[in-house]
Design a protein around this motif. Structure first.
Motif, PDB file in Angstrom:
ATOM      1  N   LEU A  78     -63.676  10.592  32.533  1.00 43.41           N
ATOM      2  CA  LEU A  78     -65.236  11.007  33.027  1.00 43.41           C
ATOM      3  C   LEU A  78     -65.932  12.011  34.143  1.00 43.41           C
ATOM      4  O   LEU A  78     -66.264  13.194  33.960  1.00 43.41           O
ATOM      5  CB  LEU A  78     -66.439   9.735  33.852  1.00 43.41           C
ATOM      6  CG  LEU A  78     -68.060   9.677  33.190  1.00 43.41           C
ATOM      7  CD1 LEU A  78     -68.374  10.653  31.889  1.00 43.41           C
ATOM      8  CD2 LEU A  78     -68.469   9.008  34.122  1.00 43.41           C
ATOM      9  N   GLN A  79     -64.905  12.032  35.471  1.00 46.76           N
ATOM     10  CA  GLN A  79     -65.507  13.088  36.070  1.00 46.76           C
ATOM     11  C   GLN A  79     -64.690  14.212  35.805  1.00 46.76           C
ATOM     12  O   GLN A  79     -65.419  15.653  35.602  1.00 46.76           O
ATOM     13  CB  GLN A  79     -64.594  12.806  37.111  1.00 46.76           C
ATOM     14  CG  GLN A  79     -65.109  13.552  38.743  1.00 46.76           C
ATOM     15  CD  GLN A  79     -63.677  13.519  39.555  1.00 46.76           C
ATOM     16  OE1 GLN A  79     -62.932  12.092  39.686  1.00 46.76           O
ATOM     17  NE2 GLN A  79     -63.986  14.538  41.078  1.00 46.76           N
ATOM     18  N   TYR A  80     -63.818  14.429  34.790  1.00 39.88           N
ATOM     19  CA  TYR A  80     -63.058  15.749  34.487  1.00 39.88           C
ATOM     20  C   TYR A  80     -63.990  16.112  33.342  1.00 39.88           C
ATOM     21  O   TYR A  80     -64.336  17.611  33.155  1.00 39.88           O
ATOM     22  CB  TYR A  80     -61.864  15.664  34.031  1.00 39.88           C
ATOM     23  CG  TYR A  80     -60.850  16.414  33.170  1.00 39.88           C
ATOM     24  CD1 TYR A  80     -60.183  17.372  34.445  1.00 39.88           C
ATOM     25  CD2 TYR A  80     -61.323  17.312  32.373  1.00 39.88           C
ATOM     26  CE1 TYR A  80     -59.818  18.417  33.618  1.00 39.88           C
ATOM     27  CE2 TYR A  80     -60.486  18.412  31.059  1.00 39.88           C
ATOM     28  CZ  TYR A  80     -59.940  19.165  32.103  1.00 39.88           C
ATOM     29  OH  TYR A  80     -58.752  20.155  31.640  1.00 39.88           O
ATOM     30  N   ILE A  93     -74.386   7.451  24.309  1.00 40.06           N
ATOM     31  CA  ILE A  93     -74.296   6.269  23.884  1.00 40.06           C
ATOM     32  C   ILE A  93     -73.783   5.211  24.208  1.00 40.06           C
ATOM     33  O   ILE A  93     -72.207   5.170  23.325  1.00 40.06           O
ATOM     34  CB  ILE A  93     -74.844   5.884  22.650  1.00 40.06           C
ATOM     35  CG1 ILE A  93     -75.733   7.610  22.132  1.00 40.06           C
ATOM     36  CG2 ILE A  93     -75.615   5.544  21.829  1.00 40.06           C
ATOM     37  CD1 ILE A  93     -76.312   7.560  20.333  1.00 40.06           C
ATOM     38  N   PRO A  94     -73.658   4.666  25.503  1.00 42.44           N
ATOM     39  CA  PRO A  94     -72.619   3.501  25.810  1.00 42.44           C
ATOM     40  C   PRO A  94     -72.990   2.035  25.723  1.00 42.44           C
ATOM     41  O   PRO A  94     -74.396   1.506  26.149  1.00 42.44           O
ATOM     42  CB  PRO A  94     -72.421   4.676  27.914  1.00 42.44           C
ATOM     43  CG  PRO A  94     -73.976   4.347  28.147  1.00 42.44           C
ATOM     44  CD  PRO A  94     -74.190   4.704  26.479  1.00 42.44           C
ATOM     45  N   ASN A 100     -74.056   1.505  35.588  1.00 43.71           N
ATOM     46  CA  ASN A 100     -73.218   2.134  36.500  1.00 43.71           C
ATOM     47  C   ASN A 100     -72.625   3.047  36.244  1.00 43.71           C
ATOM     48  O   ASN A 100     -71.883   4.088  37.341  1.00 43.71           O
ATOM     49  CB  ASN A 100     -73.147   0.944  37.233  1.00 43.71           C
ATOM     50  CG  ASN A 100     -74.566  -0.392  37.923  1.00 43.71           C
ATOM     51  OD1 ASN A 100     -75.404  -0.024  37.495  1.00 43.71           O
ATOM     52  ND2 ASN A 100     -74.122  -1.487  37.838  1.00 43.71           N
ATOM     53  N   PHE A 101     -71.697   2.851  36.182  1.00 46.76           N
ATOM     54  CA  PHE A 101     -70.571   4.148  35.765  1.00 46.76           C
ATOM     55  C   PHE A 101     -70.620   5.160  35.187  1.00 46.76           C
ATOM     56  O   PHE A 101     -70.172   5.569  35.687  1.00 46.76           O
ATOM     57  CB  PHE A 101     -69.249   3.335  34.366  1.00 46.76           C
ATOM     58  CG  PHE A 101     -68.253   4.204  33.991  1.00 46.76           C
ATOM     59  CD1 PHE A 101     -67.108   4.016  34.777  1.00 46.76           C
ATOM     60  CD2 PHE A 101     -68.424   4.540  32.445  1.00 46.76           C
ATOM     61  CE1 PHE A 101     -65.801   5.023  34.513  1.00 46.76           C
ATOM     62  CE2 PHE A 101     -67.014   5.657  32.439  1.00 46.76           C
ATOM     63  CZ  PHE A 101     -65.961   5.535  33.825  1.00 46.76           C
ATOM     64  N   TYR A 102     -71.897   5.140  33.719  1.00 45.76           N
ATOM     65  CA  TYR A 102     -72.594   6.076  33.715  1.00 45.76           C
ATOM     66  C   TYR A 102     -72.698   6.995  34.921  1.00 45.76           C
ATOM     67  O   TYR A 102     -72.926   8.191  34.760  1.00 45.76           O
ATOM     68  CB  TYR A 102     -72.488   6.256  32.228  1.00 45.76           C
ATOM     69  CG  TYR A 102     -71.429   5.916  31.544  1.00 45.76           C
ATOM     70  CD1 TYR A 102     -70.727   7.380  31.030  1.00 45.76           C
ATOM     71  CD2 TYR A 102     -71.127   4.978  30.610  1.00 45.76           C
ATOM     72  CE1 TYR A 102     -69.702   7.729  29.785  1.00 45.76           C
ATOM     73  CE2 TYR A 102     -70.053   4.999  29.947  1.00 45.76           C
ATOM     74  CZ  TYR A 102     -69.228   6.430  28.885  1.00 45.76           C
ATOM     75  OH  TYR A 102     -68.411   5.985  28.495  1.00 45.76           O
ATOM     76  N   GLY A 103     -73.568   5.524  35.593  1.00 46.57           N
ATOM     77  CA  GLY A 103     -74.913   6.453  36.554  1.00 46.57           C
ATOM     78  C   GLY A 103     -74.053   6.676  37.695  1.00 46.57           C
ATOM     79  O   GLY A 103     -74.552   7.584  38.665  1.00 46.57           O
ATOM     80  N   MET A 138     -78.219   6.959  27.260  1.00 53.16           N
ATOM     81  CA  MET A 138     -78.165   8.014  28.838  1.00 53.16           C
ATOM     82  C   MET A 138     -78.124   9.469  28.382  1.00 53.16           C
ATOM     83  O   MET A 138     -77.816   9.927  27.438  1.00 53.16           O
ATOM     84  CB  MET A 138     -77.066   7.080  29.461  1.00 53.16           C
ATOM     85  CG  MET A 138     -76.949   5.939  30.163  1.00 53.16           C
ATOM     86  SD  MET A 138     -75.768   5.224  30.855  1.00 53.16           S
ATOM     87  CE  MET A 138     -76.693   5.271  32.693  1.00 53.16           C
ATOM     88  N   TYR A 139     -78.645   9.918  29.536  1.00 51.44           N
ATOM     89  CA  TYR A 139     -79.559  11.200  29.746  1.00 51.44           C
ATOM     90  C   TYR A 139     -78.311  11.745  30.647  1.00 51.44           C
ATOM     91  O   TYR A 139     -79.028  11.440  31.985  1.00 51.44           O
ATOM     92  CB  TYR A 139     -80.443  11.667  29.006  1.00 51.44           C
ATOM     93  CG  TYR A 139     -80.811  13.181  29.749  1.00 51.44           C
ATOM     94  CD1 TYR A 139     -80.114  13.937  28.999  1.00 51.44           C
ATOM     95  CD2 TYR A 139     -81.443  13.639  31.056  1.00 51.44           C
ATOM     96  CE1 TYR A 139     -80.847  15.852  29.260  1.00 51.44           C
ATOM     97  CE2 TYR A 139     -81.798  15.068  30.846  1.00 51.44           C
ATOM     98  CZ  TYR A 139     -81.085  16.151  29.852  1.00 51.44           C
ATOM     99  OH  TYR A 139     -81.929  17.445  29.927  1.00 51.44           O
TER     100      TYR A 139
END
Length: 185
Positions: A78-80, A93-94, A100-103, A138-139
């Protein structure tokens, strides 16, 4: 140990096998930009894709092999991925339990009324065939907007109330200016 890199055409059979082993049923396009997590011996154990749809970036198909979860591969992917986005905004769309992971990468929950129609329709399809899984739209705003929001938050938490009131009374953005910051460049 693992590393993250852009996928090559030679990686695609392994990527497909990873998706099959994880029961991923989403679509796959040749125009997707794909990133993989590989072990030192070269085995692909994680994947994420960026797709451009209707003029917006969409994170698709984030998957980590079940034997290699909870060791930081997903976070590194995700960081990359977000580094490669540059200043672009992105949707995803997770599963709901991953908010929280994507947040942590500046993705925020988005109401279906605020999302592009094609994503709302896709999520509705996921929900119809969900097998008990819950999804959320999510956005991630453009990088500049994320940095502005983080800077604004730090300022409010650093200064005392009187200084903050002075700052906001002399420098606050109006709603139109703030909306400009939250749009994709």
């Amino acid at each position: 140990m693992f590393s993250i890199r852009p996928a090559s055409l030679d990686d695609m059979p392994s990527v497909l096998n990873l998706y099959i082993s994880g029961n991923y049923v989403g679509s796959f396009s040749e125009s997707d930009v794909t990133y993989v997590a590989t072990l030192n011996r070269g085995d692909i154990v994680g994947v994420v894709r960026r797709e451009r749809e209707y003029g917006v970036s969409v994170l698709r198909g984030m998957q980590v092999h079940e034997d290699f979860r909870r060791i930081g591969i997903g976070r590194s992917l995700l960081q990359y991925f977000t580094q490669q986005l540059g200043s672009s905004a992105c949707f995803c769309i997770p599963y709901r339990h991953l908010i929280n992971f994507y947040g942590a990468a500046h993705f925020r929950v988005l109401s279906s009324t605020d999302a592009p129609t094609f994503l709302t329709e896709r999520m509705n399809d996921y929900l119809k065939n969900n097998n008990g899984k819950e999804y959320v739209l999510m956005y991630r705003p453009s990088l500049f907007a994320c940095e502005f929001q983080d800077w604004n938050w730090r300022l409010r938490n650093w200064v005392d109330d009187n200084t903050a009131k002075f700052y906001y009374s002399t420098c606050a953005l109006d709603a139109k200016q703030l909306n400009c910051l939250l749009t994709e460049f």
